[in-house]
Design a protein around this motif. Structure first.
Motif: not given
Ligand SMILES: Nc1ncnc2c1ncn2[C@@H]1O[C@H](COP(=O)(O)OP(=O)(O)OP(=O)(O)O)[C@@H](O)[C@H]1O
Ligand SMILES: [Mg+2]
Length: 345
Positions: A21-24, A214-216
């Motif tokens: 994923g982009t984030s994880n 910003a994310e937190l």
């Molecule tokens: N409680 C929350 N409220 C809002 N956003 C949240 C919360 N918890 C996590 N996120 C957001 O969720 C995102 C990560 O989600 P996820 O792990 O599904 O993404 P990813 O699979 O890595 O990305 P993608 O699928 O778009 O490539 C981050 O942007 C994070 O800031």
């Protein structure tokens, strides 16, 4: 690349499920579910043999905005697709090494990808996964893996709508008979929300903050809807005018407007997908509801906005962050389900 039919004519299995994923990035094993879950970050330093990895995952993310000149923190995946081939390979190679098993010398990988990716984007994922040590690489649409993870019966002639709201991309898909009938996607999700929060702090409050802050702030108090009793959070940043450190209390209601543009786009892409869905499948979705997953589905009030806009039941996956990787892990030794994978090479 072999065609799907050739590839699945004999019993197909894979060893490791990967939700890149982009984030994880999450890795799953059969019978064990998700065993590795790390932010998709790679920190490198210029060494004698080119760029050498100094940290991966959480450790690399912690370095963001705090690195000396010779160190670089990279996010290999952007908007759901491989943006940096070499860094993706490094991330996967290091994460595969963390698997609690020694049997997997050159594992067969099942990698989840957005359903709307191009051929070139798919090739980038496949080649990164191979370069990271994968013997064989299967690709599966995240929507299909999410549906399996949430326990939906995707092989039946019943429509399921899945909305994955991640860090870099929102994906809406309708599945039926194991295939994708409708797919819609926008590269606007958690990262874009962070950016909007950051811009608002700068423009409306004169405060400069880093990506992490910003994310937190978004995760702790972000909301898609105005609240009667909004939670607050105190943050620290640098004053735009004076350049000095400053503290600021931010309330959930302050963030509703900056996040509004993203919330609207997510709502609109879901509505567009519904408009494209054949009537019979629409009827199934009315009865069963829309499944939402992905970390950004946790944004407070977002599911309510989707419920109001569509008039449909909107159900959050039990574990929205892990649902895709869990589903992919369940697909590993199920050759019938693996036959649904998009391609294999
Ligand atoms: N409680 C929350 N409220 C809002 N956003 C949240 C919360 N918890 C996590 N996120 C957001 O969720 C995102 C990560 O989600 P996820 O792990 O599904 O993404 P990813 O699979 O890595 O990305 P993608 O699928 O778009 O490539 C981050 O942007 C994070 O800031
Ligand atoms: Mg994702």
């Amino acid at each position: 690349m072999r065609s799907l039919r050739d590839a699945t004519s004999k019993k197909t299995t894979a060893d490791v499920a990967i939700d890149l994923g982009t984030s994880n990035t999450r890795l799953g094993l059969r019978g064990k579910g998700v065993v590795v879950d790390q932010p998709s970050f790679v920190a490198t330093q210029a060494g004698s043999r080119g760029r050498e990895v100094v940290a991966i995952g959480k450790e690399a993310r912690r370095m963001l905005g705090r690195t000396p000149a010779n160190t670089q923190v990279v996010r290999p995946v952007r908007e759901g697709v491989v943006a940096d081939f070499e860094a993706t390979e490094q991330l996967l190679r290091h994460l595969l090494r963390r698997l609690p098993t020694t049997t997997l010398l050159r594992p067969r990988l099942l990698v989840c990808i957005p359903s709307s990716t191009t051929e070139v984007e798919r090739r980038a994922v496949t080649e990164s996964a191979r370069a990271a040590g994968g013997r064989e690489v299967h690709l599966v649409a995240t929507a299909v893996a999410a549906a399996v993870g949430a326990g939906l019966s995707i092989s039946e002639a019943v429509g399921n709508m899945i909305v994955d709201i991640g860090g870099g991309r929102v994906e809406v898909a309708v599945t039926s008979l194991g295939g994708l009938v409708v797919r819609r996607s926008v590269p606007i999700a958690g990262d874009a929300m962070d950016e909007a929060v950051r811009n608002w702090l700068r423009d409306a409050r004169g405060l400069l903050v880093g990506e992490r802050t910003a994310e937190l702030l978004k995760r702790r108090v972000g909301s898609a809807v105005l609240l009667q009793d909004p939670p607050q959070m105190r943050i620290r940043g640098r004053d735009l005018e004076t350049g000095a450190p400053r503290e600021l209390d931010v309330s959930a209601n302050d963030l509703v407007e900056p996040l509004g543009a993203m919330v609207e786009q997510i709502r609109d892409v879901v509505l567009e997908a519904l408009r494209e869905t054949p009537p019979e499948l629409c009827a199934d979705i009315v009865a069963q509801g829309v499944l939402v997953c992905g970390g950004s589905a946790r944004l407070y009030g977002l599911t309510d906005v989707l419920r109001d806009a569509t008039g449909l039941p909107v159900l959050m996956a039990d574990d929205p962050d892990l649902c895709i990787a869990e589903g992919a892990a369940r697909m590993l030794d199920d050759s019938a389900l693996l036959a649904r994978s998009l391609e294999v090479s």
